[in-house]
Enzyme design. Structure first.
Site, PDB file in Angstrom:
ATOM      1  N   TRP A 101      -2.103  20.269  -7.248  1.00  0.00           N
ATOM      2  CA  TRP A 101      -2.880  21.376  -7.829  1.00  0.00           C
ATOM      3  C   TRP A 101      -2.750  21.407  -9.338  1.00  0.00           C
ATOM      4  O   TRP A 101      -3.713  21.648 -10.062  1.00  0.00           O
ATOM      5  CB  TRP A 101      -2.478  22.707  -7.198  1.00  0.00           C
ATOM      6  CG  TRP A 101      -2.785  22.752  -5.726  1.00  0.00           C
ATOM      7  CD1 TRP A 101      -1.895  22.859  -4.710  1.00  0.00           C
ATOM      8  CD2 TRP A 101      -4.078  22.666  -5.116  1.00  0.00           C
ATOM      9  NE1 TRP A 101      -2.550  22.845  -3.503  1.00  0.00           N
ATOM     10  CE2 TRP A 101      -3.885  22.723  -3.724  1.00  0.00           C
ATOM     11  CE3 TRP A 101      -5.382  22.531  -5.604  1.00  0.00           C
ATOM     12  CZ2 TRP A 101      -4.941  22.661  -2.809  1.00  0.00           C
ATOM     13  CZ3 TRP A 101      -6.439  22.470  -4.703  1.00  0.00           C
ATOM     14  CH2 TRP A 101      -6.212  22.532  -3.324  1.00  0.00           C
ATOM     15  N   ASP A 171      -0.255  29.234 -11.986  1.00  0.00           N
ATOM     16  CA  ASP A 171      -0.912  29.312 -10.680  1.00  0.00           C
ATOM     17  C   ASP A 171       0.175  29.669  -9.663  1.00  0.00           C
ATOM     18  O   ASP A 171       1.112  28.889  -9.459  1.00  0.00           O
ATOM     19  CB  ASP A 171      -1.529  27.944 -10.371  1.00  0.00           C
ATOM     20  CG  ASP A 171      -2.123  27.834  -8.970  1.00  0.00           C
ATOM     21  OD1 ASP A 171      -2.012  28.791  -8.187  1.00  0.00           O
ATOM     22  OD2 ASP A 171      -2.698  26.763  -8.664  1.00  0.00           O
ATOM     23  N   LYS A 195      -3.418  32.186   0.678  1.00  0.00           N
ATOM     24  CA  LYS A 195      -2.119  31.649   1.076  1.00  0.00           C
ATOM     25  C   LYS A 195      -1.214  32.794   1.539  1.00  0.00           C
ATOM     26  O   LYS A 195      -0.799  32.832   2.679  1.00  0.00           O
ATOM     27  CB  LYS A 195      -1.462  30.884  -0.079  1.00  0.00           C
ATOM     28  CG  LYS A 195      -2.346  29.811  -0.697  1.00  0.00           C
ATOM     29  CD  LYS A 195      -2.411  28.543   0.130  1.00  0.00           C
ATOM     30  CE  LYS A 195      -3.611  27.666  -0.176  1.00  0.00           C
ATOM     31  NZ  LYS A 195      -3.653  27.063  -1.492  1.00  0.00           N
TER      32      LYS A 195
END
Ligand code: PLP
Length: 360
Positions: A101, A171, A195
């Site tokens: 990511w 993030d 998530k």
């Protein structure tokens, strides 16, 4: 009805209580005679839903008043572009690459300016967090970027990098609300909600006021400007109303559970059950260095691909779902987010013990 233990990395398990409440309100939201899905985002009822969600989130995280909370679409991935478009005033940003990511965010930023990779853990398949105490931060960097919890590799920063006074952007998709944070340490702290918070389709971006300006890169679309959404209270266009409603319910659930300090304790207890088992197992092995282990995502392997596949198959038959690891790591991964009950982790460990006895 029988529900499984869902160890998916995302979209992921939600608190059963929250799902039941949503079910009860599905056809008639508190006497409105309609579902939240059918309601105008300009209605007073919806305005209350979004206001309450924001207030509860501010309360949970202790978000200071000089930060805006934006409910945005495009997932965490759209932030990979929105962040450079809004923040790269000098055209320079430093990225710490600790997984897929962060790597994607770094690649995206290169389209908009000079993105520097100042540290990485790719040499060992992202199985650790690099030492970030004295990095070569660029003097003109507009920000330093991290992915705080690496969903795929199961690592987590236990200490934030020393950014030498530069704005930190993080993030936190897979560790959002898993433990208390000090929001003031960040310029932007953001995450996709699918998530650890709610259904898919939304990202929450918490941004310090001075980073929300009209001074964005030329050609930045209106929808990609933080200021557009900040000025409109996340209602510039039709937001993901139902997702905001569900996240709001999860915030209330977290408050009822005792808040983020209590969640941290619970998450530590759950993770300990699994890591302690892995550390003494003769069959299974964790893939991350112990000091950087995530509380949320726990990858493990047997070292034998056939045995891994057998484990995934048999665990599924036992009601333990989505334990297959990410294709880049192989093996297994158990995501044990806030909504995963301790019983779920105990059941997993008991299953692993039994599997070990049968297959060693
Ligand atoms: C899942 C994930 C993303 C991508 O989220 P989308 O909402 O699908 O764009 C980004 N960062 C992290 C850390 C993730 O876990």
């Amino acid at each position: 009805m029988s529900r499984v233990y869902n160890f998916s990395a995302g979209p992921a398990v939600l608190p059963e209580e929250v799902l039941k409440e949503a079910q009860e309100e599905m056809l008639d939201y508190r006497g409105c005679g309609m579902s939240v899905m059918e309601m105008s985002h300009r209605s007073k009822v919806f305005q209350n839903i979004i206001d309450e969600a924001e207030a509860d989130l501010r309360d949970l995280m202790g978000i200071p008043s000089n930060y805006k909370v934006l409910f945005l679409q495009g997932g965490a991935s759209l932030q990979f572009s929105m962040i450079p478009m809004n923040l790269m005033k000098n055209g320079v940003a430093d990225y710490i690459v600790t997984g897929q990511w962060a790597k994607k965010a770094y690649a995206e930023a290169q389209k908009y300016g000079k993105a520097n990779k100042i540290a990485s853990s790719e040499d060992k398949t992202f199985s650790y967090i690099p030492d970030c105490s004295d990095l070569a931060i660029s003097p003109d960097a507009d920000y330093v970027y991290i992915c705080e919890n690496n969903t795929i590799y199961g690592t987590k920063y236990k200490k934030l990098p020393n950014t030498k006074g530069k704005t930190l952007v993080a993030d936190v998709s897979s560790c959002f609300l898993s433990e208390p944070v000090n929001v003031s340490d960040y310029g932007i702290i953001y995450g996709g909600v699918q998530k650890n918070i709610g259904p898919a389709g939304m990202v929450i971006s918490i941004i310090r006021d001075d980073l929300i300006t009209d001074d964005v890169l030329p050609g930045t679309p209106t929808m990609m400007k933080f200021k557009t959404h900040a000025d409109a209270g996340s209602l510039y266009n039709t937001p993901n109303c139902y997702c905001i409603y569900m996240c709001g319910k999860v915030f209330k659930w977290l408050k009822k559970m005792g808040g983020l300090e209590v969640m941290k304790q619970r998450n530590e207890e759950k993770a300990k059950l699994l890591y302690d088992f892995l550390d003494q197992s003769k069959l299974f092995k964790g893939t991350v260095v112990p000091e950087d282990r995530s509380l949320m995502n726990v990858p493990f392997i047997t070292g034998n691909a056939d045995l891994d596949a057998k484990f995934v198959k048999e665990s599924k038959e036992a009601g333990l779902e989505n334990l297959k690891g990410h294709r880049t790591v192989g093996g297994m991964r158990a995501s044990i987010y806030n909504a995963m009950p301790k019983k779920g982790v105990e059941t997993l460990v008991a299953f692993m013990k039994k599997f070990e006895e049968e297959n060693l």
